[in-house]
Write an enzyme that holds these catalytic residues in place. Structure first.
Site, PDB file in Angstrom:
ATOM      1  N   TYR A  12      54.141  46.466  37.665  1.00 48.58           N
ATOM      2  CA  TYR A  12      54.665  45.105  37.865  1.00 48.58           C
ATOM      3  C   TYR A  12      54.710  44.319  36.550  1.00 48.58           C
ATOM      4  O   TYR A  12      55.774  43.844  36.132  1.00 48.58           O
ATOM      5  CB  TYR A  12      53.787  44.422  38.917  1.00 48.58           C
ATOM      6  CG  TYR A  12      54.038  42.957  39.149  1.00 48.58           C
ATOM      7  CD1 TYR A  12      55.332  42.460  39.332  1.00 48.58           C
ATOM      8  CD2 TYR A  12      52.968  42.058  39.211  1.00 48.58           C
ATOM      9  CE1 TYR A  12      55.546  41.110  39.566  1.00 48.58           C
ATOM     10  CE2 TYR A  12      53.168  40.724  39.452  1.00 48.58           C
ATOM     11  CZ  TYR A  12      54.454  40.244  39.624  1.00 48.58           C
ATOM     12  OH  TYR A  12      54.658  38.913  39.856  1.00 48.58           O
ATOM     13  N   SER A 125      41.500  40.267  32.494  1.00 45.86           N
ATOM     14  CA  SER A 125      41.726  39.477  33.700  1.00 45.86           C
ATOM     15  C   SER A 125      40.740  38.320  33.762  1.00 45.86           C
ATOM     16  O   SER A 125      39.614  38.419  33.258  1.00 45.86           O
ATOM     17  CB  SER A 125      41.509  40.384  34.908  1.00 45.86           C
ATOM     18  OG  SER A 125      41.331  39.632  36.080  1.00 45.86           O
ATOM     19  N   TYR A 149      35.744  46.760  39.855  1.00 46.60           N
ATOM     20  CA  TYR A 149      36.979  46.490  39.106  1.00 46.60           C
ATOM     21  C   TYR A 149      36.699  45.495  37.974  1.00 46.60           C
ATOM     22  O   TYR A 149      37.037  45.734  36.803  1.00 46.60           O
ATOM     23  CB  TYR A 149      38.056  45.943  40.051  1.00 46.60           C
ATOM     24  CG  TYR A 149      39.132  45.161  39.348  1.00 46.60           C
ATOM     25  CD1 TYR A 149      40.058  45.812  38.541  1.00 46.60           C
ATOM     26  CD2 TYR A 149      39.196  43.770  39.452  1.00 46.60           C
ATOM     27  CE1 TYR A 149      41.024  45.086  37.859  1.00 46.60           C
ATOM     28  CE2 TYR A 149      40.151  43.045  38.775  1.00 46.60           C
ATOM     29  CZ  TYR A 149      41.056  43.705  37.977  1.00 46.60           C
ATOM     30  OH  TYR A 149      42.009  42.985  37.297  1.00 46.60           O
ATOM     31  N   LYS A 153      36.751  45.789  33.600  1.00 39.71           N
ATOM     32  CA  LYS A 153      37.460  44.923  32.644  1.00 39.71           C
ATOM     33  C   LYS A 153      36.472  44.396  31.603  1.00 39.71           C
ATOM     34  O   LYS A 153      36.782  44.325  30.410  1.00 39.71           O
ATOM     35  CB  LYS A 153      38.141  43.753  33.361  1.00 39.71           C
ATOM     36  CG  LYS A 153      39.333  44.163  34.198  1.00 39.71           C
ATOM     37  CD  LYS A 153      40.500  44.645  33.342  1.00 39.71           C
ATOM     38  CE  LYS A 153      41.656  45.173  34.173  1.00 39.71           C
ATOM     39  NZ  LYS A 153      42.674  45.887  33.397  1.00 39.71           N
ATOM     40  N   ASN A 199      47.135  40.680  47.641  1.00 37.49           N
ATOM     41  CA  ASN A 199      47.278  39.381  46.985  1.00 37.49           C
ATOM     42  C   ASN A 199      48.136  38.425  47.792  1.00 37.49           C
ATOM     43  O   ASN A 199      48.969  38.835  48.603  1.00 37.49           O
ATOM     44  CB  ASN A 199      47.850  39.567  45.575  1.00 37.49           C
ATOM     45  CG  ASN A 199      46.920  40.387  44.696  1.00 37.49           C
ATOM     46  OD1 ASN A 199      47.265  41.490  44.295  1.00 37.49           O
ATOM     47  ND2 ASN A 199      45.732  39.892  44.441  1.00 37.49           N
TER      48      ASN A 199
HETATM   49  N1  UFG Z   1      44.411  34.740  50.111  1.00 41.05           N
HETATM   50  C1  UFG Z   1      44.608  34.445  51.445  1.00 41.05           C
HETATM   51  N2  UFG Z   1      45.222  35.392  52.233  1.00 41.05           N
HETATM   52  C2  UFG Z   1      45.645  36.594  51.743  1.00 41.05           C
HETATM   53  C3  UFG Z   1      45.442  36.879  50.366  1.00 41.05           C
HETATM   54  C4  UFG Z   1      44.814  35.937  49.588  1.00 41.05           C
HETATM   55  O1  UFG Z   1      44.231  33.383  51.913  1.00 41.05           O
HETATM   56  O2  UFG Z   1      46.186  37.407  52.513  1.00 41.05           O
HETATM   57  C5  UFG Z   1      43.780  33.730  49.259  1.00 41.05           C
HETATM   58  C6  UFG Z   1      42.499  34.186  48.610  1.00 41.05           C
HETATM   59  O3  UFG Z   1      41.399  33.968  49.464  1.00 41.05           O
HETATM   60  C7  UFG Z   1      42.480  33.324  47.341  1.00 41.05           C
HETATM   61  C8  UFG Z   1      43.954  33.192  46.982  1.00 41.05           C
HETATM   62  O4  UFG Z   1      44.662  33.470  48.187  1.00 41.05           O
HETATM   63  O5  UFG Z   1      41.972  32.057  47.624  1.00 41.05           O
HETATM   64  C9  UFG Z   1      44.422  34.155  45.913  1.00 41.05           C
HETATM   65  O6  UFG Z   1      44.088  35.472  46.285  1.00 41.05           O
HETATM   66  P1  UFG Z   1      44.691  36.755  45.517  1.00 41.05           P
HETATM   67  O7  UFG Z   1      44.150  37.967  46.184  1.00 41.05           O
HETATM   68  O8  UFG Z   1      46.168  36.630  45.404  1.00 41.05           O
HETATM   69  O9  UFG Z   1      44.133  36.598  44.042  1.00 41.05           O
HETATM   70  P2  UFG Z   1      42.621  36.564  43.529  1.00 41.05           P
HETATM   71  O10 UFG Z   1      42.499  35.314  42.727  1.00 41.05           O
HETATM   72  O11 UFG Z   1      41.636  36.788  44.580  1.00 41.05           O
HETATM   73  O12 UFG Z   1      42.592  37.881  42.638  1.00 41.05           O
HETATM   74  C10 UFG Z   1      43.364  37.957  41.460  1.00 41.05           C
HETATM   75  C11 UFG Z   1      43.645  39.415  41.135  1.00 41.05           C
HETATM   76  C12 UFG Z   1      42.381  40.141  40.797  1.00 41.05           C
HETATM   77  C13 UFG Z   1      41.585  39.373  39.808  1.00 41.05           C
HETATM   78  C14 UFG Z   1      41.371  37.946  40.237  1.00 41.05           C
HETATM   79  C15 UFG Z   1      40.631  37.123  39.242  1.00 41.05           C
HETATM   80  O13 UFG Z   1      44.249  40.073  42.235  1.00 41.05           O
HETATM   81  O14 UFG Z   1      42.749  41.379  40.231  1.00 41.05           O
HETATM   82  O15 UFG Z   1      42.642  37.356  40.453  1.00 41.05           O
HETATM   83  O16 UFG Z   1      41.333  37.064  38.084  1.00 41.05           O
HETATM   84  F1  UFG Z   1      40.376  39.964  39.675  1.00 41.05           F
END
Ligand code: UFG
Length: 337
Positions: A12, A125, A149, A153, A199
């Protein structure tokens, strides 16, 4: 011609960076094992650049292969994207993460050292900040991890510091990504998670296109304005431009650096959902669910160092991110398949 090796270049972020490097007059060469990407990306990149794509199918851990590739093209630099990135999977299969993310990195660095190619941009990250005590997060914040993970990093960053301390010939830029989203405005390349998206943005896009019935919103009792998690979403095109700026800096100056690549602005889950509904004209039904384990309330960057050091800043808005993610999703409801 100046060749730049992109490990994981069909993924991506790698594929968007490929286009940005190409537009900047560099010649990217992809090394990818396609374990989490599709060869269809290569056709799309060719269509977008009008030029054949230089790509080898192979593993970053194949040292002889990587050495030969660096020598063949006399690579100016390497951008190391190749790595596994699913938090939940890393908890279930830690050895897979240590082997690939750490083993792959060691092997790559050895191949670079052996071929006197010592200029590297590394995909780190915001996960290295763990659960930050305050926001916005500067590069000086203490680092920690909450899953294998994130641990990989952090160790990769440490490996690079030790290497730079051991030999001043290394030029290393560590890029700490916040939450990359969106897609190329052509709708030809974008994020294509396999199976259930982990995500937020790809999940929302799949709900909007009718592939999933509703979004689970994980947690509504965080200490944030609307109770849902706040993140620093950054358009993948801005992120790609950040790589070009970082590479130019690395090639023109004799310093190593670690920078946040984010916008400096946080948005909640519900704000993202509303922006997506507006951009797509589709409804995104939501259900509240318990907090996801390991999630933090708020995570957004202090993005000022990237601006002062690299003369780069993100310019695209949340509306742009949603519009481009929707364009990609609606043109490719099944991703590259
Ligand atoms: N969320 C939902 N529903 C979903 C998916 C996510 O409510 O189906 C919420 C999560 O709880 C969070 C926000 O959306 O509050 C963002 O979640 P993501 O999974 O999109 O992203 P994260 O911040 O949890 O994780 C990302 C990367 C990881 C990295 C992290 C910190 O995916 O690789 O940022 O940098 F580790």
């Amino acid at each position: 011609m100046r060749f730049v090796l992109l490990t994981g270049g069909a993924g991506y972020i790698g594929s968007h960076t490929y286009l940005a490097l190409h537009a900047a007059g560099l010649t990217p060469v992809i090394l990818d094992d396609f374990s989490n990407s599709s060869p269809v990306v290569l056709e799309r990149l060719q269509r977008l650049t009008g030029q054949p794509v230089l790509c080898e199918r192979g593993s970053v851990a194949d040292k002889a292969r990587v050495q030969a590739l660096i020598e063949r093209y006399k690579m100016t630099a390497v951008i190391h994207f190749a790595g596994f990135k699913a938090v939940g999977e890393s908890v279930a299969q830690p050895l897979k993460y240590f082997a690939n993310n750490l083993g792959g990195m060691v092997s790559l660095l050895q191949a670079m050292d052996a071929t006197d190619c010592r200029t590297l941009l590394f995909s780190s990250s915001a996960t290295v900040y763990g659960d930050p005590a305050t926001v916005p997060i500067t590069e000086q914040f203490p680092r920690s991890y909450t899953n294998p993970y994130g641990h990989t990093k952090l160790v990769c960053e440490d490996m690079l510091s030790a290497l730079c301390a051991s030999n001043p010939a290394w030029r290393v830029g560590v890029l700490r990504y916040f939450n990359p989203v969106g897609a190329h405005p052509s709708g030809l390349i974008g994020e294509d998670p396999s199976g259930l998206p982990n995500n937020l943005m790809p999940y929302v896009a799949q709900v909007a296109v009718g592939k999933r019935p509703f979004l689970n919103v994980y947690g509504r009792d965080y200490a944030t304005p609307d109770g849902t998690g706040v993140r620093d979403y950054i358009h993948v095109e801005d992120l790609a431009a950040g790589h070009v700026a970082a590479l130019q800096k690395l090639l023109s100056a004799s310093e190593n650096f670690t920078v946040n690549l984010g916008t400096g602005q946080g948005y909640s889950v519900l704000e993202v959902v509303r922006a997506f509904e507006q951009a797509s004209g589709q409804l995104v039904p939501c259900q509240f669910a318990p907090r996801r384990s390991g999630d933090v309330a708020q995570c957004y960057a202090d993005a000022s160092l990237a601006h002062s050091l690299l003369n780069w800043r993100a310019t695209r808005t949340l509306a742009d991110m949603c519009a481009d993610a929707w364009h990609w999703q609606s043109c490719n409801p099944d991703g590259y398949r």
